[in-house]
Every structure is written in structure tokens, then in C-alpha cells.
Design a protein around this motif. Structure first.
Motif, PDB file in Angstrom:
ATOM      1  N   GLU A   4     -78.563 -38.459 -37.182  1.00 62.56           N
ATOM      2  CA  GLU A   4     -77.320 -39.010 -36.635  1.00 62.56           C
ATOM      3  C   GLU A   4     -76.161 -38.792 -37.605  1.00 62.56           C
ATOM      4  N   GLU A   5     -76.424 -38.984 -38.889  1.00 59.83           N
ATOM      5  CA  GLU A   5     -75.378 -38.784 -39.884  1.00 59.83           C
ATOM      6  C   GLU A   5     -74.984 -37.318 -39.972  1.00 59.83           C
ATOM      7  N   LEU A   6     -75.961 -36.427 -39.810  1.00 56.45           N
ATOM      8  CA  LEU A   6     -75.693 -34.984 -39.858  1.00 56.45           C
ATOM      9  C   LEU A   6     -74.843 -34.559 -38.661  1.00 56.45           C
ATOM     10  N   VAL A   7     -75.163 -35.069 -37.492  1.00 58.43           N
ATOM     11  CA  VAL A   7     -74.485 -34.633 -36.267  1.00 58.43           C
ATOM     12  C   VAL A   7     -73.176 -35.371 -36.047  1.00 58.43           C
ATOM     13  N   PHE A   8     -73.154 -36.694 -36.289  1.00 56.81           N
ATOM     14  CA  PHE A   8     -71.971 -37.500 -35.948  1.00 56.81           C
ATOM     15  C   PHE A   8     -71.277 -38.144 -37.145  1.00 56.81           C
ATOM     16  N   LEU A  22     -82.942 -22.784 -28.765  1.00 53.08           N
ATOM     17  CA  LEU A  22     -83.250 -21.803 -27.731  1.00 53.08           C
ATOM     18  C   LEU A  22     -82.380 -20.586 -27.987  1.00 53.08           C
ATOM     19  N   GLU A  23     -82.977 -19.490 -28.463  1.00 58.67           N
ATOM     20  CA  GLU A  23     -82.273 -18.263 -28.807  1.00 58.67           C
ATOM     21  C   GLU A  23     -81.099 -18.565 -29.742  1.00 58.67           C
ATOM     22  N   ASP A  24     -79.855 -18.400 -29.269  1.00 58.06           N
ATOM     23  CA  ASP A  24     -78.707 -18.631 -30.158  1.00 58.06           C
ATOM     24  C   ASP A  24     -78.067 -19.991 -29.916  1.00 58.06           C
ATOM     25  N   GLN A  25     -78.829 -20.943 -29.372  1.00 59.66           N
ATOM     26  CA  GLN A  25     -78.261 -22.229 -28.984  1.00 59.66           C
ATOM     27  C   GLN A  25     -79.092 -23.395 -29.524  1.00 59.66           C
ATOM     28  N   LEU A  26     -78.392 -24.403 -30.054  1.00 59.33           N
ATOM     29  CA  LEU A  26     -79.055 -25.658 -30.411  1.00 59.33           C
ATOM     30  C   LEU A  26     -78.772 -26.666 -29.309  1.00 59.33           C
ATOM     31  N   ILE A  27     -79.799 -27.307 -28.807  1.00 59.57           N
ATOM     32  CA  ILE A  27     -79.642 -28.335 -27.785  1.00 59.57           C
ATOM     33  C   ILE A  27     -79.976 -29.674 -28.420  1.00 59.57           C
ATOM     34  N   VAL A  28     -78.941 -30.513 -28.530  1.00 55.40           N
ATOM     35  CA  VAL A  28     -79.078 -31.796 -29.204  1.00 55.40           C
ATOM     36  C   VAL A  28     -79.067 -32.898 -28.138  1.00 55.40           C
TER      37      VAL A  28
END
Ligand SMILES: [Zn+2]
Length: 167
Positions: A4-8, A22-28
Motif C-alpha cells: 500500500e505504501e509503495l502504490v499509494f 500480464l505481458e507489459d501490464q501490471l494489474i493492481v
């Protein structure tokens, strides 16, 4: 460091459920930790959960990947008898605006890029940074900015003085 601290930048209100690549995409996948929310119509606080719904939002790229957020948002019931709303969607103070498909921080960067470069050059730069956005979307972001009218008049034109003489 918590994810959470890393993302927000904090772990107070939002919880990161998973991060998939997924390939060139991060799904959070994220959801809020809120225990209730004020009704947007009557401002009465409600803690009676109605249901969940899924929002998909684009976010700033990370580690040379596109980032897509899957926000599991809540719907609450309003029990105020005088309120016309029975059910309302969760509101967020930061990161997410109602009905938007991009996070606040991505939209701010897109706005600044579009203002600096113009529509098509900004679109090309965004593509190199792994942000998919069309020039027309960038122009729309500029147009959606509210323009404040001056609250006082510091100069009167000739036409204004003629009008004043008549009255
Ligand atoms: Zn209400």
C-alpha cells in the motif's frame, strides 16, 4: 514496506489485494478499508454496506509497465428518510474521482504534458512512456479544467462607461 505504501504512499485507506503482471501490464487489485461513507445527497454518514462493484482505472506507469487498477469499491445504503438517494457509491478523497477512468495523479500528469506540448506531441510522448491516450482525450482533459472568473473588476471599457452614463 507494505505494498500500500509503495502504490499509494500510505496504508491508511486503501488495501492492495494483489499485483499481477500480464505481458507489459501490471494489474493492481485494491479496495478501501472504509467502514462507511457520507451520502453525497444528504451528507448523513452510513455504515450499512449494500454491495461491491468493480472499477477499472489507468494509473501512472511503473517499472516500464502500463498500470491498470482494479478497484473493488463499495455501495452504501442511505437510511435518511428525507433523502432521495437509497443507495450510493463510495467516494474517495484521494486518487479516484467518480466516473473517471484514470487516477487523479495520472490525469494531472496528462494535463501538464498536454499543456506543455499540445495534443499530438503529448500523445507521442505518452506512448513512449507506456501510457495509452489519444490526442483528443488529452484535449478533453484540458477542456474539463474549470476556469475561474475574476471576482472583481479592475478595469472598465468604453462601452461600460456609456452604459453607466445612461443610468
Ligand atoms: Zn442520503
Amino acid at each position: 514496506m507494505h505494498s500500500e505504501e509503495l502504490v499509494f504512499g500510505s496504508s491508511d485507506n486503501l488495501e492492495v489485494l494483489s499485483i499481477l503482471r500480464l505481458e507489459d501490464q501490471l494489474i493492481v487489485s485494491v479496495q478501501s478499508r472504509s467502514k462507511g461513507c457520507p451520502c453525497p445527497a444528504c451528507l448523513v454518514f452510513s455504515s450499512k454496506l449494500h454491495s461491491y462493484y468493480l472499477r477499472k482505472l489507468k494509473d501512472l506507469p511503473a517499472f516500464d509497465n502500463k498500470v491498470s487498477l482494479r478497484l473493488r469499491a463499495k455501495k452504501w445504503r442511505c437510511f435518511n428518510a428525507e433523502c432521495p438517494r437509497r443507495i450510493f457509491a463510495e467516494r474517495f478523497q484521494h486518487f479516484f474521482k467518480p466516473y473517471k477512468r484514470t487516477t487523479d495523479r495520472l490525469r494531472e500528469k496528462l494535463l501538464n504534458t498536454a499543456l506543455l506540448l499540445g495534443g499530438r506531441p503529448a500523445e507521442r510522448l505518452c506512448r513512449t512512456l507506456n501510457v495509452s491516450v489519444s490526442s483528443s482525450s488529452l484535449i478533453r482533459i484540458i477542456q474539463q479544467q474549470s476556469v475561474f472568473a475574476p471576482s472583481f473588476v479592475d478595469a472598465i471599457g468604453i462601452d461600460d462607461s456609456r452604459i453607466q452614463e445612461r443610468y
